[in-house]
Design an enzyme around this catalytic site. Structure first.
Site, PDB file in Angstrom:
ATOM      1  N   PRO A   1      47.611  32.673  53.189  1.00 34.98           N
ATOM      2  CG  PRO A   1      48.641  33.996  51.832  1.00 34.98           C
ATOM      3  CD  PRO A   1      48.870  32.856  52.805  1.00 34.98           C
ATOM      4  CD  GLU A   2      41.603  29.899  53.187  1.00 37.81           C
ATOM      5  OE1 GLU A   2      40.440  29.870  52.682  1.00 37.81           O
ATOM      6  OE2 GLU A   2      41.858  28.976  54.201  1.00 37.81           O
TER       7      GLU A   2
END
Ligand SMILES: [Zn+2]
Length: 304
Positions: free
Chosen positions: A29-30
């Site tokens: 996840p960014e």
């Protein structure tokens, strides 16, 4: 109830098959994904009160004991859910803040009281509307903290973060001044959350491509006009990713599904497109290793 969950967790660790994670992308996840999770979580638990919280893997919150963790959340109402960098912050009525970092594979699952804990469920929360929130994390890198009133500014992970990309403090001038002080390759510079918040491996590559900047260019060599273009592309790539729902594949039963499998990956122009034609100039996209990770770029559009 405590015993029942403990037993299930025990069974899960010993006998359940490993949770099948999609290997198509090594994406974690960014910022856009974390923003989506924070928004989902806000919709589900803001205004609700924790009846009970249980830390099933003490290492998930290494700075508190499971007993203390449970005591700090019990009977606390969630007043607001926000995000800072890749941290999700739930601000509680007792003045404390519950912080979650998903890291690589952390995810929340929400459902009724009969919700079966998925494998690697490391924390469980019972809400006042007869719903249950679970935190599962196959790779065990996720982190939680509960901090007191006034302690939030002193949390090391948060105090060192650069300004938020959508905040007023993140400007082209800020970016230019910060770039000027570094000789690091610009791709690696962009991944450093103390300099720019929000870009991980995917969006750093995409922003550089859109701004036509070579990922190996030393940070302090980027001109002011090109910094302005890069600044705009950083903000717009993150905005577009959030608007498109990020790469988060949501499943109504799981709430927050796998990363790297959602709608936005179709919009990638260079990421994981090695050998494919550049969408701008048709040259073959190349891949190079930087800081132990892959960087994708177009050798023609991003010559300098
Ligand atoms: Zn190109």
């Amino acid at each position: 109830m405590t015993r029942e969950v403990d037993k299930r967790q025990f069974v899960c660790l010993l006998f359940w098959p490993a949770f099948p994670v999609c290997d198509k992308h090594s994406a974690m996840p960014e910022l856009p994904e974390v923003e989506m999770v924070a928004r989902h979580l806000r919709a589900l638990i803001a205004g609700r009160t924790f009846i009970k919280a249980q830390l099933l893997r003490p290492g998930l919150a290494p700075e508190t004991s499971p007993r203390q963790f449970a005591a700090w959340l019990k009977n606390a109402r969630v007043e607001e859910v926000t995000r800072r960098g890749k941290h999700i912050l739930a601000h509680l009525s007792n003045g404390r803040t519950w912080i979650t970092h998903l890291r690589m594979t952390g995810r929340f699952v929400y459902g009724g009281l009969d919700l079966e804990p998925p494998p690697h469920t490391h924390a469980a929360f019972w809400m006042d509307n007869a719903q249950k929130l679970l935190f599962a994390d196959q790779r065990h890198f996720g982190l939680m903290m509960v901090v007191g009133r006034g302690e939030l500014e002193n949390v090391a992970h948060l105090s060192k973060l650069a300004p938020e990309p959508f905040g007023a403090a993140f400007t082209a001038s800020y970016l230019f001044e910060t770039l000027k002080r570094s000789k690091q390759a610009i791709k690696l510079f962009l991944l450093d959350q103390t300099k720019v918040v929000g870009l991980g491996n995917i969006y750093a590559a995409e922003a550089l491509h859109r701004a036509r900047v070579n990922p190996q260019l030393p940070a302090n060599k980027l001109s002011k006009p090109r910094t302005e273009i890069l600044y705009r592309e950083i903000v717009s790539v993150l905005n577009e990713a959030i608007e498109a729902g990020s790469t988060l594949e949501t499943d109504p039963r799981e709430v927050y599904g796998r990363y790297g499998d959602g709608a936005y990956e179709d919009s990638w122009r260079v990421y994981e497109r090695e050998g494919l034609a550049c969408l701008t100039c048709a040259a073959a996209i190349r891949r190079l290793a930087q800081g132990g990770r892959s960087t994708y770029f177009c050798p023609r559009c991003q010559r300098r």
